[in-house]
Design an enzyme around this catalytic site. Structure first.
Site, PDB file in Angstrom:
ATOM      1  CB  ALA A 284      -8.749   3.597  11.241  1.00  0.00           C
TER       2      ALA A 284
ATOM      3  CB  CYS B  86       5.845   4.663   6.856  1.00  0.00           C
ATOM      4  SG  CYS B  86       5.315   3.356   7.969  1.00  0.00           S
TER       5      CYS B  86
ATOM      6  CD  GLU C 105       1.076   8.449  14.540  1.00  0.00           C
ATOM      7  OE1 GLU C 105       2.154   7.921  14.837  1.00  0.00           O
ATOM      8  OE2 GLU C 105       0.333   9.020  15.376  1.00  0.00           O
ATOM      9  CG  ASN C 106      -6.841   7.613  10.113  1.00  0.00           C
ATOM     10  OD1 ASN C 106      -7.617   6.811  10.617  1.00  0.00           O
ATOM     11  ND2 ASN C 106      -7.231   8.658   9.410  1.00  0.00           N
TER      12      ASN C 106
ATOM     13  CD  GLU D  56      10.389   5.110   6.099  1.00  0.00           C
ATOM     14  OE1 GLU D  56      11.196   4.784   6.968  1.00  0.00           O
ATOM     15  OE2 GLU D  56       9.174   5.298   6.352  1.00  0.00           O
TER      16      GLU D  56
END
Length: 158
Positions: A69, A75, A66-67, A77
């Site tokens: 932004a 993800c 995650e970020n 995958e």
């Protein structure tokens, strides 16, 4: 038998016990579960791991990253797929996704479904979704094209 809900609908037909699956599928699920441990998800606290097997038997793993932004997040995958593609592997033959969800299974998001469909080369590949800690371990056995039956295809004028 516990009721299993996938996308709000009861679906027992595609759910199998982990121990009844082929050892190569069990290996793929274990690889996804291990990849999940590396997830960077400080905003959602929803760790996901994925593993892709290529036609030569190699396994590529990924986790969600995650970020702040949100659009810059990726993800699990797609992380696994990008790792494989960057190593010259583009012929995927199976995928596993592991995430903790109390009332069902986590399957790839729409973007990941479309991304994976780009590399199935006109065929379908099995997709296994599992939870990391519910014992006995149950697995949703589906496929990329079952999840995305009419994905976008650029036909290049053909």
């Amino acid at each position: 038998m516990t009721q299993v809900f996938i996308n709000g609908a009861r679906d027992e037909l595609n759910v199998q016990e982990h121990d009844s699956l082929d050892p190569s599928v069990q290996e793929l699920i274990r690889a996804a579960a291990e990849a999940r441990k590396q997830a960077y998800c400080p905003y959602s606290n929803f760790a996901v791991g994925a593993a892709l097997r290529t036609s030569d038997g190699s396994i590529y793993t990924g986790c969600n990253i995650e970020n702040g932004a949100y659009a810059a997040s990726i993800c699990a995958e797609r992380t696994a797929a990008v790792k494989a593609i960057s190593e010259g592997k583009r012929d995927f033959v199976a995928c596993a996704v592991v995430a903790q969800q109390d009332n069902g299974f986590t399957t790839p998001c729409g973007v990941c479904r479309q991304f994976l469909s780009e590399f199935v080369n006109g065929k379908d590949i099995p997709l296994y979704a599992a939870q990391p800690s519910n014992l006995p371990l149950r697995v949703l056995c589906t496929s990329v094209l079952q999840l995305l039956p009419n994905g976008f295809r650029f036909l290049n004028g053909k």
